[in-house]
Design an enzyme around this catalytic site. Structure first.
Site, short mmCIF file in Angstrom:
data_model
loop_
_atom_site.label_atom_id
_atom_site.label_comp_id
_atom_site.label_asym_id
_atom_site.label_seq_id
_atom_site.Cartn_x
_atom_site.Cartn_y
_atom_site.Cartn_z
N ASP A 25 -20.85 41.45 14.48
CA ASP A 25 -19.82 42.43 14.90
C ASP A 25 -19.21 43.12 13.68
O ASP A 25 -18.95 44.31 13.70
CB ASP A 25 -18.75 41.80 15.82
CG ASP A 25 -17.93 40.67 15.21
OD1 ASP A 25 -18.36 40.07 14.20
OD2 ASP A 25 -16.85 40.37 15.77
N GLY A 67 -9.65 25.54 19.73
CA GLY A 67 -10.54 25.21 18.61
C GLY A 67 -11.97 24.90 19.03
O GLY A 67 -12.70 24.21 18.32
N SER A 68 -12.37 25.40 20.20
CA SER A 68 -13.72 25.08 20.66
C SER A 68 -14.64 26.29 20.56
O SER A 68 -15.75 26.28 21.07
CB SER A 68 -13.67 24.56 22.09
OG SER A 68 -12.97 25.50 22.87
N SER A 116 -12.49 31.30 21.73
CA SER A 116 -11.48 32.31 21.45
C SER A 116 -10.16 32.13 22.18
O SER A 116 -9.61 33.07 22.76
CB SER A 116 -12.02 33.72 21.76
OG SER A 116 -13.00 34.02 20.85
N GLU A 134 -24.56 37.04 16.97
CA GLU A 134 -23.50 36.30 16.27
C GLU A 134 -23.38 36.81 14.85
O GLU A 134 -24.40 37.11 14.20
CB GLU A 134 -23.87 34.81 16.29
CG GLU A 134 -22.70 33.89 16.42
CD GLU A 134 -21.97 34.05 17.76
OE1 GLU A 134 -21.03 34.87 17.82
OE2 GLU A 134 -22.33 33.37 18.73
N HIS A 135 -22.15 36.91 14.39
CA HIS A 135 -21.86 37.35 13.02
C HIS A 135 -22.43 38.72 12.71
O HIS A 135 -22.73 39.02 11.54
CB HIS A 135 -22.36 36.32 11.99
CG HIS A 135 -21.45 35.13 11.89
ND1 HIS A 135 -20.30 35.13 11.15
CD2 HIS A 135 -21.52 33.90 12.48
CE1 HIS A 135 -19.70 33.95 11.27
NE2 HIS A 135 -20.41 33.18 12.07
N ASP A 161 -14.23 39.31 19.80
CA ASP A 161 -13.49 38.41 20.68
C ASP A 161 -12.42 39.16 21.47
O ASP A 161 -12.29 39.02 22.69
CB ASP A 161 -12.81 37.30 19.87
CG ASP A 161 -13.82 36.48 19.07
OD1 ASP A 161 -15.03 36.65 19.30
OD2 ASP A 161 -13.38 35.69 18.22
N TYR A 200 -16.28 31.87 6.63
CA TYR A 200 -16.37 33.13 7.38
C TYR A 200 -16.13 34.30 6.43
O TYR A 200 -16.90 35.26 6.38
CB TYR A 200 -15.31 33.13 8.49
CG TYR A 200 -15.44 34.29 9.45
CD1 TYR A 200 -16.13 34.15 10.65
CD2 TYR A 200 -14.88 35.53 9.15
CE1 TYR A 200 -16.24 35.22 11.54
CE2 TYR A 200 -15.00 36.60 10.02
CZ TYR A 200 -15.68 36.44 11.21
OH TYR A 200 -15.80 37.50 12.08
C1 GLA Z 1 -15.54 34.70 15.36
C2 GLA Z 1 -14.92 36.08 15.08
C3 GLA Z 1 -15.75 37.21 15.69
C4 GLA Z 1 -17.24 37.07 15.33
C5 GLA Z 1 -17.72 35.63 15.57
C6 GLA Z 1 -19.13 35.42 15.08
O1 GLA Z 1 -15.45 34.41 16.73
O2 GLA Z 1 -13.62 36.16 15.60
O3 GLA Z 1 -15.26 38.45 15.29
O4 GLA Z 1 -17.48 37.47 14.03
O5 GLA Z 1 -16.88 34.68 14.94
O6 GLA Z 1 -20.02 36.19 15.82
#
Ligand code: GLA
Length: 390
Positions: free
Chosen positions: A41, A127-128, A131, A38-39, A177, A227
């Site tokens: 990419d 919003g959950s 994506s 997570e976070h 995503d 973010y």
């Molecule tokens: C959101 C962003 C992705 C990624 C995630 C966290 O979904 O769209 O690109 O950064 O957060 O992993």
């Protein structure tokens, strides 16, 4: 200028797109999960997402006009008629996202997209954190690509949808995503190298376990600004680290020793962010190994550790997510759990033995309701193919 479709026009389009005929193109665009990574990419990392078996369904048909589009959603029971060459402003709901795709497509293939009708039906909760916006953008782009024979390759589609999402959501998102939504493969995770944009598929069978999402049904406003803030903290961390260690080209390449060495210059927040990034990248590698060895206990522990980092070091969680992650961690029926996606709301992802799913959902829902007075929405998921023609 867009105009709202009146009931008559709305009904006509629903009828004409609802019938299965040769000139109606049907597309399913899935949401995505992310098992781990997570976070990272946007920090040059490898991530482990998958497309899922919950989709937005699109029907498209050319309408013979030069540039008039009629687009409607049966979820909100509303639709609009607009000129495809007139862009909508960001912030105007679902239509502005679609308008973003149209502008990107017309820059790439000027004059190729002409009038069309499009009907959307979403089975993805909005919003959950699964994506729905990437599914909306990628399904729309892939659909028009097919309808008008634009011959745009998948990587270009992925990047243009990422760009549209950046502009229209205000969050400077990474590529995970859109990539998972377009390139997903049934029964597999996608081990995506976000720098090279290459991937490997990893079998997702985890018998007797399965993946269960628990939707907190909260989404805190902070999401976009936080973010972007995390992202810029990571960028400035990289600048500081690569000034002394020029071999470090992306933040995931920084080691803990380098971070410790530069702790003073980085400052407390950036040390926390970079420490999380380095550790999360290692957890992705360890998860892939554990999956290959069918060591699901280990996968569960890695999920728990990821949540811990997201909560305490990267600080993108929220009380509701922390509650559910801790509840799962303290419950023997669950192997591991963590918040998933950007954070500040959305879902946790839980690895759980299939036989325990019903009883766990019942207990977790009760506990969550007691703590927050909010209904929990359980979403059992399976991995699925990316955007597909039906
Ligand atoms: C959101 C962003 C992705 C990624 C995630 C966290 O979904 O769209 O690109 O950064 O957060 O992993």
């Amino acid at each position: 200028m867009k105009t709202k479709l009146d009931a008559l026009a709305y009904g006509k389009i629903v009828n004409s797109l609802g019938e299965t005929s040769e000139d109606v193109l049907q597309i399913a665009a899935p949401g995505r999960i992310n098992l781990i990574g997570e976070h990272i990419d946007y920090n040059g990392g490898n991530v482990l997402p998958a497309a899922i078996d919950k989709c937005i369904y699109f029907s498209f048909k050319k309408n013979g006009t030069e540039s008039n589009a009629n687009v409607l959603t049966t979820n909100f029971k509303e639709g609009f008629s607009f000129d495809i060459n007139v862009a909508e402003k960001p912030g105007d709901g679902w239509l502005s996202y679609l308008s973003g795709v149209l502008s990107e497509l017309s820059q790439l293939r000027p004059g190729k997209v002409t009038g069309f009708d499009c009907m959307l039906n979403s089975k993805l909760p909005i919003g959950s954190g699964i994506s729905s916006s990437a599914a909306l953008l990628c399904g729309f782009a892939k659909g028009l690509n097919e309808l008008f024979n634009l011959e745009i390759d998948d990587i270009t589609i992925i990047k243009l949808c990422q760009n549209a999402e950046r502009i229209f959501s205000g969050a400077n998102v990474g590529v995970m995503d859109q990539f998972a939504v377009v390139k997903g493969e049934k029964d597999h995770f996608i081990l995506l190298d976000c720098e090279a944009l290459t991937y490997e598929t990893i079998p997702a069978a985890m018998d007797p376990n399965m993946l269960l999402l628990l939707n907190t049904n909260v989404s805190h406003n902070l999401a976009d600004s936080a973010y972007n803030e995390r992202r810029s903290q990571c960028e400035s961390s990289l600048e500081i680290i690569s000034a002394k260690y020029p071999e470090v080209k992306t933040l995931v390449e920084a080691t803990q020793e380098m971070i410790d060495d530069l702790a003073e210059e980085l400052g407390e927040d950036r040390v926390k962010r970079a420490t999380f990034v380095a550790a999360e990248q290692k957890r992705v590698e360890a998860t892939v190994k554990a999956l290959k060895n069918n060591d699901f206990e280990q996968v569960g522990e890695l999920l728990n550790a990821s949540h811990d980092g997201l909560q305490n070091l990267y600080e993108v969680s929220c009380p509701e997510l922390d509650f559910l992650a801790a509840y799962a961690k303290n419950d023997d029926r669950v192997l591991g759990a963590r918040m998933m996606g950007g954070g500040f709301g959305g879902c946790t992802i839980n690895l759980i033995d299939e036989k325990n799913v019903d009883s766990f959902i019942e207990d977790a829902s009760k506990a969550y309701k007691e703590a927050y007075n909010i209904d929990l929405s359980p979403i059992p998921v399976k991995t699925n193919n990316g955007v597909s023609k039906l």
